[in-house]
Design a protein around this motif. Structure first.
Motif, PDB file in Angstrom:
ATOM      1  N   HIS A  94      28.695  15.183  14.572  1.00  0.00           N
ATOM      2  CA  HIS A  94      28.779  15.037  16.311  1.00  0.00           C
ATOM      3  C   HIS A  94      27.250  16.183  16.111  1.00  0.00           C
ATOM      4  O   HIS A  94      26.429  16.251  15.921  1.00  0.00           O
ATOM      5  N   TRP A  95      27.050  15.871  17.608  1.00  0.00           N
ATOM      6  CA  TRP A  95      25.647  16.052  17.703  1.00  0.00           C
ATOM      7  C   TRP A  95      25.716  17.641  17.799  1.00  0.00           C
ATOM      8  O   TRP A  95      26.641  18.613  18.163  1.00  0.00           O
ATOM      9  N   PRO A  96      24.246  18.617  17.887  1.00  0.00           N
ATOM     10  CA  PRO A  96      24.593  20.100  17.587  1.00  0.00           C
ATOM     11  C   PRO A  96      24.285  20.851  18.921  1.00  0.00           C
ATOM     12  O   PRO A  96      25.168  21.719  18.555  1.00  0.00           O
ATOM     13  N   ASP A  97      24.127  20.189  20.091  1.00  0.00           N
ATOM     14  CA  ASP A  97      24.237  20.179  21.362  1.00  0.00           C
ATOM     15  C   ASP A  97      24.672  19.829  22.227  1.00  0.00           C
ATOM     16  O   ASP A  97      24.615  19.005  21.775  1.00  0.00           O
ATOM     17  N   ASP A  98      23.788  19.942  24.037  1.00  0.00           N
ATOM     18  CA  ASP A  98      24.305  19.730  25.000  1.00  0.00           C
ATOM     19  C   ASP A  98      22.784  18.478  24.741  1.00  0.00           C
ATOM     20  O   ASP A  98      23.015  17.603  26.321  1.00  0.00           O
ATOM     21  N   ASP A  99      22.023  18.308  23.938  1.00  0.00           N
ATOM     22  CA  ASP A  99      20.834  17.815  24.239  1.00  0.00           C
ATOM     23  C   ASP A  99      22.098  16.505  23.418  1.00  0.00           C
ATOM     24  O   ASP A  99      21.040  16.350  22.295  1.00  0.00           O
ATOM     25  N   ARG A 100      21.359  15.490  24.149  1.00  0.00           N
ATOM     26  CA  ARG A 100      21.751  13.905  23.483  1.00  0.00           C
ATOM     27  C   ARG A 100      20.823  12.776  23.939  1.00  0.00           C
ATOM     28  O   ARG A 100      21.155  11.263  23.794  1.00  0.00           O
ATOM     29  N   ARG A 101      19.495  13.475  24.174  1.00  0.00           N
ATOM     30  CA  ARG A 101      18.318  12.467  23.878  1.00  0.00           C
ATOM     31  C   ARG A 101      18.052  11.947  22.738  1.00  0.00           C
ATOM     32  O   ARG A 101      18.523  12.270  22.239  1.00  0.00           O
ATOM     33  N   THR A 102      17.836  11.086  22.923  1.00  0.00           N
ATOM     34  CA  THR A 102      16.921  10.564  21.429  1.00  0.00           C
ATOM     35  C   THR A 102      15.450  10.794  21.007  1.00  0.00           C
ATOM     36  O   THR A 102      15.073  11.422  22.318  1.00  0.00           O
ATOM     37  N   ARG A 103      15.329  11.299  20.123  1.00  0.00           N
ATOM     38  CA  ARG A 103      14.603  11.968  19.700  1.00  0.00           C
ATOM     39  C   ARG A 103      13.875  11.366  18.609  1.00  0.00           C
ATOM     40  O   ARG A 103      14.608  11.846  17.830  1.00  0.00           O
ATOM     41  N   LEU A 104      12.207  11.352  18.720  1.00  0.00           N
ATOM     42  CA  LEU A 104      11.732  10.779  17.943  1.00  0.00           C
ATOM     43  C   LEU A 104      10.696  11.575  17.312  1.00  0.00           C
ATOM     44  O   LEU A 104       9.845  10.932  18.152  1.00  0.00           O
ATOM     45  N   VAL A 105       9.863  12.388  16.492  1.00  0.00           N
ATOM     46  CA  VAL A 105       9.269  12.874  16.333  1.00  0.00           C
ATOM     47  C   VAL A 105       8.078  12.338  15.010  1.00  0.00           C
ATOM     48  O   VAL A 105       9.155  12.540  13.543  1.00  0.00           O
ATOM     49  N   PHE A 106       7.495  12.565  15.322  1.00  0.00           N
ATOM     50  CA  PHE A 106       6.001  11.408  13.862  1.00  0.00           C
ATOM     51  C   PHE A 106       4.494  12.604  14.311  1.00  0.00           C
ATOM     52  O   PHE A 106       3.788  12.733  14.447  1.00  0.00           O
ATOM     53  N   ILE A 107       4.779  13.079  13.112  1.00  0.00           N
ATOM     54  CA  ILE A 107       4.119  13.881  12.331  1.00  0.00           C
ATOM     55  C   ILE A 107       2.648  12.721  11.345  1.00  0.00           C
ATOM     56  O   ILE A 107       3.249  12.371   9.936  1.00  0.00           O
TER      57      ILE A 107
ATOM     58  N   GLN B 159      18.130   8.042  27.918  1.00  0.00           N
ATOM     59  CA  GLN B 159      19.395   6.523  27.875  1.00  0.00           C
ATOM     60  C   GLN B 159      19.739   6.382  26.129  1.00  0.00           C
ATOM     61  O   GLN B 159      18.592   6.345  25.567  1.00  0.00           O
ATOM     62  N   PRO B 160      21.460   6.055  26.146  1.00  0.00           N
ATOM     63  CA  PRO B 160      21.641   5.462  25.094  1.00  0.00           C
ATOM     64  C   PRO B 160      21.155   4.344  24.304  1.00  0.00           C
ATOM     65  O   PRO B 160      20.310   3.677  25.495  1.00  0.00           O
ATOM     66  N   GLN B 161      20.255   4.346  23.652  1.00  0.00           N
ATOM     67  CA  GLN B 161      19.658   3.388  23.054  1.00  0.00           C
ATOM     68  C   GLN B 161      19.733   2.111  21.376  1.00  0.00           C
ATOM     69  O   GLN B 161      20.922   2.114  21.576  1.00  0.00           O
ATOM     70  N   ASP B 162      19.677   1.364  22.194  1.00  0.00           N
ATOM     71  CA  ASP B 162      19.840  -0.464  21.343  1.00  0.00           C
ATOM     72  C   ASP B 162      19.420  -0.107  19.611  1.00  0.00           C
ATOM     73  O   ASP B 162      18.087   0.402  19.792  1.00  0.00           O
ATOM     74  N   TRP B 163      20.920  -0.135  18.988  1.00  0.00           N
ATOM     75  CA  TRP B 163      19.652   0.266  17.616  1.00  0.00           C
ATOM     76  C   TRP B 163      18.934  -1.197  17.038  1.00  0.00           C
ATOM     77  O   TRP B 163      18.195  -0.397  16.692  1.00  0.00           O
ATOM     78  N   GLY B 164      19.292  -1.972  16.871  1.00  0.00           N
ATOM     79  CA  GLY B 164      18.567  -3.392  16.629  1.00  0.00           C
ATOM     80  C   GLY B 164      17.216  -2.934  16.987  1.00  0.00           C
ATOM     81  O   GLY B 164      16.252  -3.083  16.753  1.00  0.00           O
ATOM     82  N   ARG B 165      17.000  -2.488  18.018  1.00  0.00           N
ATOM     83  CA  ARG B 165      15.414  -2.452  19.375  1.00  0.00           C
ATOM     84  C   ARG B 165      14.872  -1.543  18.177  1.00  0.00           C
ATOM     85  O   ARG B 165      13.691  -1.419  17.688  1.00  0.00           O
ATOM     86  N   ILE B 166      15.452   0.125  18.528  1.00  0.00           N
ATOM     87  CA  ILE B 166      14.615   1.068  17.477  1.00  0.00           C
ATOM     88  C   ILE B 166      14.420   0.442  16.165  1.00  0.00           C
ATOM     89  O   ILE B 166      13.414   0.854  16.316  1.00  0.00           O
ATOM     90  N   ALA B 167      15.375   0.039  15.678  1.00  0.00           N
ATOM     91  CA  ALA B 167      15.139  -0.273  14.173  1.00  0.00           C
ATOM     92  C   ALA B 167      14.240  -0.886  13.915  1.00  0.00           C
ATOM     93  O   ALA B 167      12.704  -1.080  12.940  1.00  0.00           O
ATOM     94  N   ALA B 168      14.151  -2.213  14.593  1.00  0.00           N
ATOM     95  CA  ALA B 168      12.977  -3.064  14.998  1.00  0.00           C
ATOM     96  C   ALA B 168      11.359  -2.381  14.878  1.00  0.00           C
ATOM     97  O   ALA B 168      10.093  -2.668  14.539  1.00  0.00           O
ATOM     98  N   GLY B 169      11.421  -1.262  15.744  1.00  0.00           N
ATOM     99  CA  GLY B 169       9.895  -0.804  16.635  1.00  0.00           C
ATOM    100  C   GLY B 169       9.799  -0.341  15.150  1.00  0.00           C
ATOM    101  O   GLY B 169       8.413   0.061  15.463  1.00  0.00           O
TER     102      GLY B 169
ATOM    103  N   ASN C  36      20.239   8.578  19.936  1.00  0.00           N
ATOM    104  CA  ASN C  36      22.099   8.123  20.644  1.00  0.00           C
ATOM    105  C   ASN C  36      21.976   6.626  20.742  1.00  0.00           C
ATOM    106  O   ASN C  36      21.111   6.006  22.010  1.00  0.00           O
ATOM    107  N   VAL C  37      22.735   6.189  19.785  1.00  0.00           N
ATOM    108  CA  VAL C  37      22.804   4.454  19.995  1.00  0.00           C
ATOM    109  C   VAL C  37      24.187   4.476  21.045  1.00  0.00           C
ATOM    110  O   VAL C  37      25.250   5.117  20.961  1.00  0.00           O
ATOM    111  N   ALA C  38      23.789   3.089  21.595  1.00  0.00           N
ATOM    112  CA  ALA C  38      24.929   2.583  22.319  1.00  0.00           C
ATOM    113  C   ALA C  38      25.556   2.561  22.108  1.00  0.00           C
ATOM    114  O   ALA C  38      26.022   1.765  21.389  1.00  0.00           O
TER     115      ALA C  38
END
Length: 346
Positions: free
Chosen positions: A306-319, A251-261, A281-283
């Motif tokens: 624009h979104w590159p495809d139909d996948d509009r999930r929030t995805r964070l990758v951490f290496i 689901q779309p996320q609150d930007w402030g909470r993502i940034a704080a995390g 995907n910011v609410a």
């Protein structure tokens, strides 16, 4: 096939966070590369880099779940063969060049060995240049700690030094001296708010093993022997402390909470974050927000048109290095508590 008709295969490499995708996008804006196909290799189960490449979806191929110098190397050869077939059938636009963006963990020697020794690849393609991007901010430390980074520099035909605006002139000169010691024949290009011309990076003489140092020739020979005795080099492993962790919210996320995390994560574990990339995907906002960071330094958030495809999930990758998924989740949860229950586990 006549040599002149074979597309060049150029390799764009460099350690995690050095700026490969940024440089690739700059190159693809050059009309001279309008007929280039792009192969993006990513380390981890969820791909992000390919979504950030400014090219048509028909011309971008994603190789994920591994590294080209390991078991995915055979997938690269299969992909090149498939591109040839699709070009002949007309299902992809005609292309005269293939650009391969490797994962930052890739040792380029096995990749080059495969491209030089596989009969089908040699018949259909010829090796172009190897371009290595080096981060001026973290480059010296990376060369001290990572054998992959040393090899990436040593095999290069061109060295692009990025992020010079983040360090002083003395630091740039010290890095340039270090690079010259590792690879005295490679031209060094300092990228300062400019776009290196594609013909300067990709034009001219192609990769020539005979012109490289004895170490590079030994690495290529070693890769050939490894492939012959170990079935595509499955023995090769990266540092086991380096892991890719992927968090996904439906689901779309609150930007402030993502940034704080993310802020909390950087404060507590910044030195262990070798690379962070993601689309949020910011609410209340249609366009995706791009997250990019290396260790304690994060780029200001930006948006795609624009979104590159139909996948509009929030995805964070951490290496990460020596950082477990649970620690990442705990930091993110503090700032994005409302979305943490929807996190998918990979």
């Amino acid at each position: 096939m006549n040599d002149d008709a074979r597309p060049h295969v150029s390799i764009l490499t460099g350690y995690l966070g050095s700026g490969k995708t940024t440089l690739l996008n700059r190159l693809l804006r050059d009309p001279a590369l309008a007929d280039a196909a792009v192969i993006v290799n990513e380390f981890g189960e969820v791909g992000i880099d390919h979504a950030l490449v400014d090219a048509s979806t028909d011309g971008v191929v994603l190789l994920s779940s591994g590294c080209l110098c390991c078991t995915v190397r055979s997938d690269l050869l299969a992909t090149l063969s498939e591109l040839t077939a699709r070009r002949r059938m007309g299902s992809v636009p005609p292309f005269r060049r293939v650009l391969i963006e490797t994962t930052g963990l890739a040792d380029p020697a096995p990749i080059l060995q495969a491209l030089m020794s596989d009969y089908a690849a040699v018949s259909e393609y010829r090796i172009g240049r190897v371009i290595t991007v080096v981060d001026a901010l973290h480059g010296m430390r990376t060369l001290d700690e990572r054998f992959e980074a040393v090899r990436q520099v040593a095999v290069a035909d061109r060295l692009v030094i990025s992020k010079t605006d983040l360090v002083d002139a003395g630091a740039v000169e010290r890095l340039r001296s270090r690079l010259a010691a590792l690879n005295p024949l490679a031209e060094q290009i300092v990228a300062v708010h400019g776009d290196p011309a594609s013909d300067r990076l990709l034009g001219g003489a192609a990769f020539d093993l005979a012109s490289k140092g004895a170490d590079v020739q030994h690495w290529i020979d070693e890769a050939r022997d490894d492939a012959a005795h170990a079935g595509h080099g499955e023995h090769h492993h990266h540092d086991e402390r380096i892991r890719a962790h992927c968090l996904v919210w439906q689901q779309p996320q609150d930007w402030g909470r993502i940034a704080a995390g993310l802020d909390r994560l950087v404060v507590n574990h910044g030195d262990q974050l070798l690379r962070v990339k993601g689309l949020v995907n910011v609410a209340g906002q249609d366009e995706p927000v791009v997250i990019q960071g290396v260790r304690n330094l994060f780029h200001p958030p930006s948006t795609l048109d624009h979104w590159p495809d139909d996948d509009r999930r929030t995805r964070l990758v951490f290496i990460t290095e020596g950082l477990e998924r649970a620690e990442i989740e705990r930091s993110i949860e503090r700032g994005a508590r409302e979305g943490v229950d929807a996190v998918e586990v990979f």
